[in-house]
Scaffold this motif. Structure first.
Motif, short mmCIF file in Angstrom:
data_model
loop_
_atom_site.label_atom_id
_atom_site.label_comp_id
_atom_site.label_asym_id
_atom_site.label_seq_id
_atom_site.Cartn_x
_atom_site.Cartn_y
_atom_site.Cartn_z
N ALA A 26 0.83 -1.21 0.00
CA ALA A 26 0.00 0.00 0.00
C ALA A 26 0.86 1.26 0.00
CB ALA A 26 -0.95 0.01 1.20
N ILE A 27 1.98 1.24 0.69
CA ILE A 27 2.87 2.41 0.74
C ILE A 27 3.34 2.77 -0.66
CG2 ILE A 27 5.06 3.29 1.63
CD1 ILE A 27 2.93 3.02 3.77
N ASP A 28 3.63 1.77 -1.49
CA ASP A 28 4.06 2.03 -2.86
C ASP A 28 2.98 2.73 -3.68
OD1 ASP A 28 6.47 0.83 -2.28
OD2 ASP A 28 5.85 -1.13 -3.05
N GLY A 29 1.72 2.54 -3.28
CA GLY A 29 0.61 3.18 -3.98
C GLY A 29 0.68 4.69 -3.91
N TYR A 30 1.28 5.22 -2.86
CA TYR A 30 1.42 6.68 -2.74
C TYR A 30 2.34 7.24 -3.82
CZ TYR A 30 -0.96 6.56 1.74
OH TYR A 30 -1.90 6.40 2.72
N ASP A 31 3.33 6.47 -4.23
CA ASP A 31 4.27 6.92 -5.26
C ASP A 31 3.58 7.17 -6.59
OD1 ASP A 31 6.38 6.81 -3.48
OD2 ASP A 31 7.01 4.80 -4.11
N VAL A 32 2.52 6.42 -6.86
CA VAL A 32 1.81 6.56 -8.14
C VAL A 32 0.46 7.24 -7.96
CG1 VAL A 32 2.97 4.62 -9.25
CG2 VAL A 32 0.86 4.22 -7.97
N HIS A 33 0.26 7.83 -6.79
CA HIS A 33 -0.98 8.56 -6.48
C HIS A 33 -2.21 7.69 -6.70
CE1 HIS A 33 1.51 12.10 -6.17
NE2 HIS A 33 2.00 11.83 -7.37
#
Length: 173
Positions: A26-33
């Motif tokens: 889920a944290i990686d999802g922030y990188d791609v908005h």
């Protein structure tokens, strides 16, 4: 995640939803908005609400437009500007925030177009924008501009269900 990164390089904005059984990403999802990160097993209410939120965001960004025809004139109207649509006699009138526009389309055709866009046929002669409603009474609806629109007793239960689904709330019949 790579597909989401590539989508972000395009100029066309999209909503990205991730569905996974591995919440650690889920944290990686922030990188791609990412708009939402849903974990398995999916719950119907959670998915419905996230999809509704996404549609509302899209509607706010671009709006959804319809064209209405009258004689030799065509008007393009953002549906968020429509308060209600009324059939009177053999004519159909679209009441917008800025005034009334007559059109040649049938109320049935407009209903088919707008049903999934937050409108409901509350009376045989009225199609109302659920976003415009501020009060519900037994036999009428009040819109934000003070206009009252009739609510058919035969359509009341379905109307309340539609309003509840649209707003994510709960209403008694």
């Amino acid at each position: 995640m790579e597909v989401a990164r590539r989508l972000r390089t395009k100029s066309n904005p999209v909503l990205v939803y991730f569905i996974t059984s591995m919440p650690e990403y889920a944290i990686d999802g922030y990188d791609v908005h990412a708009f939402a990160f849903l974990t398995k097993p999916l719950q119907y209410d959670v998915v419905r609400n996230k999809l509704r939120e996404g549609l509302q965001r899209i509607d706010k960004r671009a709006g959804y437009f319809i064209t209405i025809h009258h004689e030799s004139k065509i008007d393009v109207i953002n549906i968020s500007e429509i308060l209600y649509i009324e059939v009177y006699g053999h004519s159909v009138y679209v009441q917008t925030k800025d005034g009334v526009k007559q059109c040649t389309a049938s109320l049935k055709d407009l209903e088919a177009t707008l049903l999934q866009r937050g409108f409901f046929r509350c009376h045989k002669s009225y199609l109302v924008n659920l976003r415009a409603i501020t009060q519900v009474e037994m036999t009428s609806l009040t819109l934000f501009n003070g206009t009252e629109v009739p609510l058919s007793k035969h359509r009341r239960k379905n109307f309340l269900n539609a309003l509840s689904d649209f707003s994510g709330g709960s209403y008694g019949a």
